[in-house]
Design a protein around this motif. Structure first.
Motif, mmCIF file in Angstrom:
data_model
loop_
_atom_site.group_PDB
_atom_site.id
_atom_site.type_symbol
_atom_site.label_atom_id
_atom_site.label_comp_id
_atom_site.label_asym_id
_atom_site.label_seq_id
_atom_site.Cartn_x
_atom_site.Cartn_y
_atom_site.Cartn_z
ATOM 1 N N PHE A 42 51.734 43.737 39.590
ATOM 2 C CA PHE A 42 50.248 43.077 39.789
ATOM 3 C C PHE A 42 49.084 43.422 39.175
ATOM 4 N N GLY A 43 48.976 41.635 38.402
ATOM 5 C CA GLY A 43 48.235 41.766 37.234
ATOM 6 C C GLY A 43 47.971 41.183 36.695
ATOM 7 N N GLY A 44 46.982 41.243 35.295
ATOM 8 C CA GLY A 44 46.970 40.669 34.358
ATOM 9 C C GLY A 44 47.291 38.480 34.562
ATOM 10 N N LEU A 45 46.353 38.885 35.315
ATOM 11 C CA LEU A 45 45.894 37.169 35.494
ATOM 12 C C LEU A 45 45.628 36.151 34.225
ATOM 13 N N SER A 46 45.979 35.189 33.856
ATOM 14 C CA SER A 46 45.463 34.613 32.600
ATOM 15 C C SER A 46 45.679 33.173 33.069
ATOM 16 N N GLY A 47 45.820 32.312 33.924
ATOM 17 C CA GLY A 47 46.271 30.963 33.506
ATOM 18 C C GLY A 47 46.112 30.526 35.237
ATOM 19 N N ILE A 48 45.444 29.703 35.544
ATOM 20 C CA ILE A 48 44.530 29.471 36.639
ATOM 21 C C ILE A 48 45.149 28.052 37.357
ATOM 22 N N GLU A 49 45.591 27.102 38.440
ATOM 23 C CA GLU A 49 45.324 25.873 39.002
ATOM 24 C C GLU A 49 44.609 25.965 40.183
ATOM 25 N N SER A 51 44.043 23.475 43.957
ATOM 26 C CA SER A 51 44.525 21.961 43.967
ATOM 27 C C SER A 51 43.220 21.548 44.719
ATOM 28 N N GLU A 52 43.268 20.060 44.398
ATOM 29 C CA GLU A 52 41.796 19.660 44.745
ATOM 30 C C GLU A 52 40.950 19.786 45.121
ATOM 31 N N ASP A 53 40.945 20.537 46.303
ATOM 32 C CA ASP A 53 40.348 21.013 47.676
ATOM 33 C C ASP A 53 40.177 22.414 47.563
ATOM 34 N N GLY A 54 40.185 23.046 46.679
ATOM 35 C CA GLY A 54 39.828 24.233 45.869
ATOM 36 C C GLY A 54 40.706 25.054 46.855
ATOM 37 N N GLN A 55 41.620 24.465 48.403
ATOM 38 C CA GLN A 55 42.552 25.620 49.427
ATOM 39 C C GLN A 55 43.733 26.444 48.141
ATOM 40 N N ARG A 56 44.398 26.109 48.126
ATOM 41 C CA ARG A 56 45.688 26.012 47.473
ATOM 42 C C ARG A 56 45.463 26.408 45.849
ATOM 43 N N MET A 57 46.202 27.224 45.379
ATOM 44 C CA MET A 57 46.283 29.067 44.013
ATOM 45 C C MET A 57 47.263 28.574 43.062
ATOM 46 N N ALA A 58 46.906 28.120 42.322
ATOM 47 C CA ALA A 58 49.041 29.218 41.062
ATOM 48 C C ALA A 58 48.140 29.675 40.540
ATOM 49 N N VAL A 59 48.922 30.985 39.934
ATOM 50 C CA VAL A 59 48.157 31.840 38.614
ATOM 51 C C VAL A 59 49.501 32.194 38.094
ATOM 52 N N ILE A 60 49.372 33.180 36.960
ATOM 53 C CA ILE A 60 50.151 33.281 36.059
ATOM 54 C C ILE A 60 49.215 34.223 35.987
ATOM 55 N N THR A 61 50.720 35.312 35.468
ATOM 56 C CA THR A 61 50.716 37.044 34.831
ATOM 57 C C THR A 61 50.997 36.394 33.489
ATOM 58 N N ASP A 62 50.326 37.757 32.507
ATOM 59 C CA ASP A 62 50.957 37.751 31.713
ATOM 60 C C ASP A 62 52.512 38.100 30.970
ATOM 61 N N ARG A 63 52.830 38.572 32.154
ATOM 62 C CA ARG A 63 53.952 39.289 32.033
ATOM 63 C C ARG A 63 55.282 38.219 33.040
ATOM 64 N N GLY A 64 55.195 36.865 32.498
ATOM 65 C CA GLY A 64 56.357 35.717 33.292
ATOM 66 C C GLY A 64 56.195 35.600 34.811
ATOM 67 N N ARG A 65 55.086 36.175 35.750
ATOM 68 C CA ARG A 65 55.329 35.333 37.073
ATOM 69 C C ARG A 65 54.455 34.590 37.459
#
Length: 294
Positions: A42-49, A51-65
């Protein structure tokens, strides 16, 4: 961009001692939340999306997860983030990414669920029609191969016509401007540039519900990080009506690298940003939120 171990340590020690201050803000600070998951990866979070209501999230690490999570709020402020799924990204042959191939930085989730990821190390943008399956690498023009080793596509966004925009962190043009590459009709073009003063480098981007392009920029020195968000209206392959939405002083936030722009129940545009902790225990995986003042 990943920082060297010595600079990471200096920055982390300095950040721990600095007060939070804001230099220029066109937005209301809503709060921050520190997320921790007790796993070594866990760590290195560099991108985020979000949902329209702000309650669901996808984030990407800089180590391919890619991490998927639910966000619990109280009065609009983040109270808890619950991890629900972790996916290791795969190459075009289906193998899990390793080494330089896995330096994932930018993230876009298209309306149909297709995921696009920008990578440094081997500079490219990949498409995932199914996130746990093999990738499809969008073509790599010569300009991509010439990007700096640690200064490639950290910022990735998609407009309302589902065209991708990719911004390199350090490969400015001869006039010192930020080239913007666009993927449309199965080809990359470079239709316009964004102005830059050289002090801040682009590390995240998103189109807001208002149609404007929001770019998160970062500056740093031995005393810590500064962040800036600028926005533009994109018209006829030109970026016009530049606005500075946020500009912070050193130490206001940690190493903000990802941004998602959405509209809350009060009709306000929100900027949700995430900090890359560089896998350094003295830094934080921090989520920061502002509401735009119009």
């Amino acid at each position: 961009m990943r920082l060297g171990p010595a600079l990471q340590l200096i920055l982390a020690l300095t950040l721990a001692a600095l007060p939070a201050r804001s230099e220029e803000v066109r937005a209301e600070f809503l709060g921050s939340f520190e997320w921790a998951v007790p796993q070594r990866w866990f760590g290195g979070l560099s991108g985020i999306e979000l949902s329209e209501d702000g309650q669901r999230m996808a984030v990407i690490t800089d180590r391919g997860r890619i991490l998927y999570a639910n966000v619990r709020r109280k009065d609009g402020v983040i109270q808890e983030i619950n991890l629900i799924r972790v996916v290791s990204l795969r190459a075009h042959n289906g193998a899990v990414l390793i080494g330089r191939l896995r330096d994932s930085e930018g993230l876009v989730v298209a309306p149909d669920g297709t995921v696009y990821v920008s990578f440094e190390g081997i500079h490219r943008v990949s498409r995932y029609r199914q996130i746990d399956r093999a990738s499809e690498s969008l073509n790599r023009p010569k300009a991509f191969r010439l990007l700096p080793n640690n200064g490639g596509f950290e910022a990735l966004a998609m407009d309302d016509r589902q065209r991708l925009l990719a911004l390199p962190e350090q490969a400015f043009d001869i006039d010192g401007n930020i080239p913007v590459y666009r993927w449309a009709d199965d080809v990359w073009t470079q239709p316009f540039c964004l102005p830059s003063d050289g002090a801040f480098l682009p590390v995240g981007a998103d189109f807001g519900p208002d149609g404007r392009l929001y770019v998160l920029e970062r500056a740093y020195n031995i005393f810590g990080f500064r962040s800036r968000v600028r926005s533009w209206r994109i018209a006829d392959d030109r970026a016009v009506d530049e606005r500075i939405e946020i500009q912070t002083r050193t130490g206001t936030h940690d190493n903000l690298e990802g941004i998602s722009v959405w509209q809350d129940t009060r009709g306000r545009l929100r900027l949700t940003m995430v900090a890359d902790d560089n896998f350094l225990f003295l830094q934080r995986t921090e989520f920061v939120e502002y509401a735009l003042i119009k």
